[in-house]
Write a protein that holds these residues in place. Structure first.
Motif, PDB file in Angstrom:
ATOM      1  N   ARG A  79       8.209   6.696   8.391  1.00 34.66           N
ATOM      2  CA  ARG A  79       8.606   7.144   9.829  1.00 34.66           C
ATOM      3  C   ARG A  79       8.581   5.872  10.977  1.00 34.66           C
ATOM      4  NH1 ARG A  79       5.789   7.429  14.598  1.00 34.66           N
ATOM      5  NH2 ARG A  79       6.416   8.914  16.183  1.00 34.66           N
ATOM      6  N   HIS A 130      11.713   4.281  12.511  1.00 31.61           N
ATOM      7  CA  HIS A 130      11.823   4.004  14.017  1.00 31.61           C
ATOM      8  C   HIS A 130      12.135   2.596  14.277  1.00 31.61           C
ATOM      9  CE1 HIS A 130      10.303   7.641  16.335  1.00 31.61           C
ATOM     10  NE2 HIS A 130      10.243   8.234  14.931  1.00 31.61           N
ATOM     11  N   LEU A 147       4.598  12.479  11.097  1.00 30.28           N
ATOM     12  CA  LEU A 147       3.457  11.072  11.606  1.00 30.28           C
ATOM     13  C   LEU A 147       2.113  11.651  10.822  1.00 30.28           C
ATOM     14  CD1 LEU A 147       2.348   8.876  12.814  1.00 30.28           C
ATOM     15  CD2 LEU A 147       2.818   9.748  14.950  1.00 30.28           C
ATOM     16  N   ALA A 182      -6.747   9.247  12.738  1.00 33.31           N
ATOM     17  CA  ALA A 182      -6.076   8.581  13.804  1.00 33.31           C
ATOM     18  C   ALA A 182      -6.151   6.909  13.375  1.00 33.31           C
ATOM     19  CB  ALA A 182      -6.655   8.602  15.181  1.00 33.31           C
ATOM     20  N   ARG A 207      -3.337   6.532  10.820  1.00 29.00           N
ATOM     21  CA  ARG A 207      -2.015   6.608  11.342  1.00 29.00           C
ATOM     22  C   ARG A 207      -1.431   5.509  11.908  1.00 29.00           C
ATOM     23  NH1 ARG A 207      -2.110  12.551  14.480  1.00 29.00           N
ATOM     24  NH2 ARG A 207      -3.726  13.660  12.995  1.00 29.00           N
ATOM     25  N   VAL A 208      -2.352   5.010  12.832  1.00 27.31           N
ATOM     26  CA  VAL A 208      -2.240   3.694  13.587  1.00 27.31           C
ATOM     27  C   VAL A 208      -1.964   2.463  12.594  1.00 27.31           C
ATOM     28  CG1 VAL A 208      -3.107   1.965  15.228  1.00 27.31           C
ATOM     29  CG2 VAL A 208      -3.422   4.373  15.636  1.00 27.31           C
ATOM     30  N   TRP A 236       5.873  -1.130  11.188  1.00 29.36           N
ATOM     31  CA  TRP A 236       6.629  -2.005  11.893  1.00 29.36           C
ATOM     32  C   TRP A 236       6.767  -3.494  11.668  1.00 29.36           C
ATOM     33  CZ3 TRP A 236       5.916  -5.849  15.699  1.00 29.36           C
ATOM     34  CH2 TRP A 236       6.680  -5.841  16.855  1.00 29.36           C
ATOM     35  N   ASP A 269     -13.656   4.460  17.922  1.00 26.43           N
ATOM     36  CA  ASP A 269     -12.924   5.590  16.979  1.00 26.43           C
ATOM     37  C   ASP A 269     -13.017   6.799  17.024  1.00 26.43           C
ATOM     38  OD1 ASP A 269     -11.219   5.208  14.409  1.00 26.43           O
ATOM     39  OD2 ASP A 269     -12.958   6.505  13.648  1.00 26.43           O
ATOM     40  N   THR A 270     -14.207   7.308  17.506  1.00 34.00           N
ATOM     41  CA  THR A 270     -14.466   8.517  17.962  1.00 34.00           C
ATOM     42  C   THR A 270     -13.507   9.158  18.870  1.00 34.00           C
ATOM     43  OG1 THR A 270     -16.773   8.383  16.997  1.00 34.00           O
ATOM     44  CG2 THR A 270     -16.310  10.339  18.344  1.00 34.00           C
ATOM     45  N   VAL A 302     -10.927   7.858  20.105  1.00 35.96           N
ATOM     46  CA  VAL A 302      -9.462   7.897  19.698  1.00 35.96           C
ATOM     47  C   VAL A 302      -9.134   9.123  18.988  1.00 35.96           C
ATOM     48  CG1 VAL A 302      -7.578   6.633  18.414  1.00 35.96           C
ATOM     49  CG2 VAL A 302      -9.191   5.293  19.966  1.00 35.96           C
ATOM     50  N   GLY A 303      -9.982   9.709  17.879  1.00 34.93           N
ATOM     51  CA  GLY A 303      -9.825  10.523  17.084  1.00 34.93           C
ATOM     52  C   GLY A 303      -9.984  12.043  17.714  1.00 34.93           C
ATOM     53  N   VAL A 304     -10.574  12.025  18.807  1.00 37.57           N
ATOM     54  CA  VAL A 304     -10.844  13.224  19.778  1.00 37.57           C
ATOM     55  C   VAL A 304      -9.407  13.042  20.722  1.00 37.57           C
ATOM     56  CG1 VAL A 304     -12.031  14.349  21.769  1.00 37.57           C
ATOM     57  CG2 VAL A 304     -13.234  13.376  19.834  1.00 37.57           C
ATOM     58  N   THR A 310      -6.586  12.235  19.636  1.00 32.18           N
ATOM     59  CA  THR A 310      -5.530  12.175  18.772  1.00 32.18           C
ATOM     60  C   THR A 310      -5.551  13.947  18.547  1.00 32.18           C
ATOM     61  OG1 THR A 310      -5.699   9.994  18.081  1.00 32.18           O
ATOM     62  CG2 THR A 310      -4.310  11.560  16.803  1.00 32.18           C
ATOM     63  N   GLU A 311      -6.455  14.319  18.139  1.00 34.83           N
ATOM     64  CA  GLU A 311      -6.766  15.932  17.879  1.00 34.83           C
ATOM     65  C   GLU A 311      -6.074  16.619  18.995  1.00 34.83           C
ATOM     66  OE1 GLU A 311     -10.230  16.963  15.993  1.00 34.83           O
ATOM     67  OE2 GLU A 311     -10.050  18.914  16.473  1.00 34.83           O
ATOM     68  N   GLN A 316      -4.099   3.651  21.120  1.00 40.16           N
ATOM     69  CA  GLN A 316      -4.133   3.923  19.571  1.00 40.16           C
ATOM     70  C   GLN A 316      -4.015   5.543  19.517  1.00 40.16           C
ATOM     71  OE1 GLN A 316      -4.412   0.998  18.262  1.00 40.16           O
ATOM     72  NE2 GLN A 316      -6.343   1.613  17.109  1.00 40.16           N
ATOM     73  N   MET A 336      -0.319   6.066  19.697  1.00 41.63           N
ATOM     74  CA  MET A 336       0.569   5.894  18.555  1.00 41.63           C
ATOM     75  C   MET A 336       0.162   6.753  17.335  1.00 41.63           C
ATOM     76  SD  MET A 336       0.121   1.634  18.171  1.00 41.63           S
ATOM     77  CE  MET A 336       1.308   1.358  16.747  1.00 41.63           C
ATOM     78  N   ALA A 337      -1.041   7.180  17.230  1.00 42.00           N
ATOM     79  CA  ALA A 337      -1.639   7.838  16.343  1.00 42.00           C
ATOM     80  C   ALA A 337      -0.845   9.520  16.326  1.00 42.00           C
ATOM     81  CB  ALA A 337      -3.000   8.206  16.332  1.00 42.00           C
ATOM     82  N   ALA A 338      -0.454  10.000  17.607  1.00 39.47           N
ATOM     83  CA  ALA A 338      -0.147  11.199  17.916  1.00 39.47           C
ATOM     84  C   ALA A 338       1.527  11.245  18.026  1.00 39.47           C
ATOM     85  CB  ALA A 338      -0.735  11.951  18.842  1.00 39.47           C
ATOM     86  N   GLY A 339       2.035  10.110  18.177  1.00 39.95           N
ATOM     87  CA  GLY A 339       3.364   9.975  18.226  1.00 39.95           C
ATOM     88  C   GLY A 339       3.651  10.268  19.638  1.00 39.95           C
ATOM     89  N   ARG A 363       0.460  -6.049  21.040  1.00 39.15           N
ATOM     90  CA  ARG A 363       0.194  -4.780  20.659  1.00 39.15           C
ATOM     91  C   ARG A 363       1.109  -3.769  21.361  1.00 39.15           C
ATOM     92  NH1 ARG A 363      -4.735  -4.193  18.045  1.00 39.15           N
ATOM     93  NH2 ARG A 363      -3.694  -2.115  17.570  1.00 39.15           N
ATOM     94  N   GLU A 373       4.136  -3.155  19.666  1.00 39.96           N
ATOM     95  CA  GLU A 373       4.306  -2.362  18.560  1.00 39.96           C
ATOM     96  C   GLU A 373       4.397  -0.742  18.860  1.00 39.96           C
ATOM     97  OE1 GLU A 373       1.217  -5.118  15.811  1.00 39.96           O
ATOM     98  OE2 GLU A 373       0.731  -2.945  16.576  1.00 39.96           O
ATOM     99  N   VAL A 380       7.794   4.024  19.557  1.00 38.70           N
ATOM    100  CA  VAL A 380       7.627   5.545  19.587  1.00 38.70           C
ATOM    101  C   VAL A 380       8.115   6.190  20.882  1.00 38.70           C
ATOM    102  CG1 VAL A 380       5.768   5.651  17.919  1.00 38.70           C
ATOM    103  CG2 VAL A 380       5.185   5.464  20.526  1.00 38.70           C
ATOM    104  N   ARG A 392     -19.545  18.723  21.969  1.00 38.20           N
ATOM    105  CA  ARG A 392     -19.496  17.333  22.103  1.00 38.20           C
ATOM    106  C   ARG A 392     -20.007  16.982  23.565  1.00 38.20           C
ATOM    107  NH1 ARG A 392     -17.126  14.012  18.826  1.00 38.20           N
ATOM    108  NH2 ARG A 392     -15.739  14.689  17.213  1.00 38.20           N
TER     109      ARG A 392
END
Lengths: 341, 341, 341, 341
Positions: A20, A24, A61, A281, A284-285, A292, B140-141, B143-145, B147-148, B179, B182-185, B333, B336, B340, D152
């Protein structure tokens, strides 16, 4: 510019994110055309492909697998096909080919690059065993899946007062075992880089029980082997590709530990769940950034190179260098996990 | 050796993993004694503490929060307390103090270090805004939360044919926005480092609808602000600590985008869920490594330093350097993520 | 009132939630005293126990395992211990005993109840095979874990163009296979209640490949067996408790399907991850309600009964009735899954 | 047979699973043709539709949103459109129409059914407020998302020594608040069915702090209101559809609790994340069964009915009955949660 992209080798979370991202960046930002080869190198060798526009990569994605399909290929098959690959690249008017794959794929990529084709590789491996890049996408997801499983298994091991031997992926390297074992607080971590001494492992686990604990979790990479003479061990032999077959180390360890400790010990083999499904995540990044930068490299004519993560930067390293050696777990990293034994 | 440890500042997934790792490494491998101060600097200033043995850190590796408690402290309060801190350190016979915290904590740590106390800092921030380390645990946590949540919000935005403006944490930096976006588009990512032009943002989102799409997701860091004159914007003022108050940027953006695009736009404020709960495997490993290396630094007498991740290595950097400036999202950054939009 | 509680049998997400709920309801709302027996029936037979107050159940609602420990017991062992159980109940001044467990535990509970002890049972099984209750806690978590694994495995099966045979728990009943298979869109679901015909199964999977699909997922309960004569099948024999041993049905099916279809087929055995770890919200609520109602039953003197879910209500059913027969997957439920073949 | 299907109202995890199940059952098992109307009732009124074959529903089982699109419609709009709906149904030769939606949709369905159209409804609501069915798909997912958020938030509330007021969905009923609050061990649960007394709520939360606890979690349904006179409360008024507007109860509660308790209190509004994204295994199975049985009902000519879950069975209930009243949280269910206060 016209760019071809293909995915090769085993499943790895993030493949679709790279595809993707390539589309893009190339289509939106550079006005390029992108085509995707089907089923990895097979598609390139047979000229089996389809155009990839924005619509064809919509919604992929976060999905596992690869919309282009994949296949495993033996380097020697590809060697015979260099001319056919060159013809298809010429016929399709491609200015660059971006293969996404693991060690085998990158070796094949180097072969084609050495033969003059305009290649920019993107490394992929859940095993984290590619040198020259800090990490590849897929690894974080694999570690996450293994860790979540270990979290769950801990309560069962405790309730059942058992030793659980949990086998994670890693035929040649112990990265998944190391990271998931540290993340989940495993009581012993066994990696291929360091053949285990069965007496020592028995002692480590046994000490927990002597200290009044009622269970233990041992994480073992599938490629781990005992120190010669340390225990009887049945190897799995090799398959048709010359790859080592599954030896069932967790099963063998469970039998041996149960015998030596007189505690119930059970193997759990996590298997394929580690290599499929939606990427984290992080992955994916990383995958998006790799795609890219692969396009950027193509536009700069930086062929024969592979994208790589170094610190927080994406850089390019020669394919030659990237495939020279496996990245194994160094002693000092393994030592950091000692504290959890 | 006798080591004191404390956690200070806001909640951050991985704090307990650091505490556990410090205790494991110090007690098991070095035979040290460890004590934990309660509620951050308050515990040090008031001598409020308890011993930390292996049993007291059992089972905390994967838990959120901090078993030691935390508190926010104003540097000036600590300044007045240097002598008291010194007295407690002396009275307790401590050879090292390991404060775990964010920018404010590390500045306080430097203050005490400059006053001669034996300090090894461990950086912590979900915002990823501490310079001198590639990343800190907790990020990272977070960003993960985020993204979800974005993954989930996408289907709703599409079903309801709406623009969703999703506000994530980040008062001064846009790392989580970048992040997770980007991870979730996400279709637009708005960060504090680059004041947004309301006309431009409207155009980006509007273009999606013109292209026949039926929804859009905008990720915005809570500290993002419009370019002056670009739209009317109500700031939140400052609180008693001099911190900027919550301006409600997502809410203001939603109103403005709805007005300009004549499409339903709704704000979603993710809030505290990003900073609590069980850490990802990535954060647990990083936190564990930080704790391990902080103990090693103490044993080597490397005081006035802070653990840091550089590539795949844990290194030490001077506290002085670490607290000099915020690490912001650099232009390359952000670029990049352009793909999206 | 004085109430004893114990957990017996295999691990099951939600055990701690029941214990906590019993203590909350009894102590806070009724002013009761609660004691917990260690390691299931063993604790009752040996008088091994501890008091359970609010503090001792703090923070356990969402944790897997059981803070009281568990053990498997053979009914005949318990039979000889009825008198000892009675003595401990009398000596401790217990007005009620609440055993939490599966089929074996409930049979033992009935034995004690028939002998005059004041018993209120709480059913527990991840297998969902206890008649008289719509469902038990633990099952939803097991199905969730299996479904998540199946979601991941699908992309790998597709990338690798394979048949994956995924073995889930269920020695006597196919509930986990049925629900997770339906939830994940498996292409065939094989349950113990309906011995499979190998020709038919081969045809179902083969038809997918004929229709141009490149992979298939077969979910099989560990206790599933072929129709006699349908294929060679090696059973696992029985263990010391008279329980059937693991036959490795997925492994045998994979070999047979690969041979018949000439497609790569691989077994994946999910194993213990299905029965441990944090319970789903559904299971936490059900477990909490069971605990609450078990205390109410004790206060109403409704002994010899077991809590049960009927629709949305918690009711009581006689232990005698509850342990009469296994709840198997009925033909009409299996038929609903036909659509996914 | 020719069957039309449409989805109407807000997003709800499981919509796609119903659509897929209808198509699978109808096409594969009955040889029917299925068409999907776009954007709910709008598609039926305007004859906007497309054919749905197996390929068009491939891969949607686990996805959030609806591939058919949705829209909210006012009953009066539909009333004027009965004739147009009838004409399109006739012109398309439909033998049955299966609308999938919430209370409003089912009322509209009844209107069309009363006018003689062949309707089989499928109930949908994350709020669980539809009478005549034990539960609907979407609810389990919403509760799961809210519970995970609460898990959380707990550690952050504790670290920051705060009261967190967490607002979950539920304008008229408190089901999500009740179940997620019980699942996460909230210290108070506030539902619309029972106007809260501010003094009582303050006392409940205050008692925790008096007992030495350092934080509290209050779960509040968005539609909850104080008992008149119990505190000053600003309602949100009503929107153009006559629906009550968002009053911001969590925000108002936070201000009031902070003032009364002299403890930091913060609102967290979970919002749309509760209603989107991939459904839980439970919801996927329920949605699949609803779709399967809706097709069966159509084939049996059971029109004017709605699928419903009763215990473990799917049954049919008259649309008339289903839309008569909201299903609210009864006092005895609320009482079960008392133990967690």
């Amino acid at each position: 510019m016209r760019i071809g992209v293909l995915t090769s080798g085993g499943d790895c979370p993030g493949l679709n994110a790279v595809i993707r991202s390539v589309v893009h960046r190339a289509v939106v930002d550079h006005g390029d055309e992108v085509i995707g080869f089907h089923d990895g190198w097979r598609g390139l060798l047979e000229g089996d492909h389809r155009p990839l526009d924005l619509e064809s990569v919509a919604g992929i994605l976060a999905t596992g697998g690869t919309v282009l399909g994949s296949s495993r290929v033996r380097p020697e098959d590809l060697r015979g096909g260099v001319e056919r690959a060159r013809e298809h690249v010429a016929a399709l008017g491609l200015d660059a080919v971006i293969p996404i794959g693991g060690e085998g794929t990158l070796k094949a990529a180097r072969l084609l690059s050495d033969a003059g084709l305009p290649i920019v590789g993107v490394p992929k491996t859940i095993d984290n065993d590619i040198a020259s890049t800090d990490v590849t996408f897929g690894f974080d997801t694999a570690v996450g899946v293994a860790t979540e499983a270990l979290d769950r298994l801990k309560t069962t091991a405790e309730s059942h007062q058992r030793v659980l031997i949990v086998e994670v992926m890693g035929r040649h390297t112990g990265w998944i075992a190391l990271q998931s074992g540290m993340a989940a607080g495993a009581h012993a971590i066994v990696v291929p880089e360091r053949p285990f001494d069965m007496d020592e492992l028995t002692a480590v686990v046994g000490k927990r029980f002597e200290a009044g604990k009622r269970f233990a979790i041992v994480v073992v990479a599938e490629g781990a082997k005992p120190r010669p003479g340390s225990m009887e061990f049945e190897t799995g032999g090799t398959d048709v590709y010359g790859h080592e077959r599954f030896a069932g180390v967790a099963r063998q360890l469970a039998v041996e530990l149960e015998r030596r400790l007189d505690k119930e010990a059970r193997p759990v083999i996590l298997g394929h769940v580690q290599r499929g499904g939606t990427p984290t995540a992080y992955d994916r990044v990383l995958a998006t950034r790799f795609g890219w930068h692969a396009v950027e490299a193509a536009h700069r004519g930086a062929f024969g190179m592979m994208t790589a993560l170094r610190g927080t930067d994406i850089t390019l390293v020669p394919l030659a260098e990237a495939t020279e050696r496996l990245k194994t777990v160094p002693a000092e990293r393994y030592a950091e996990a000692d504290c959890v034994l």
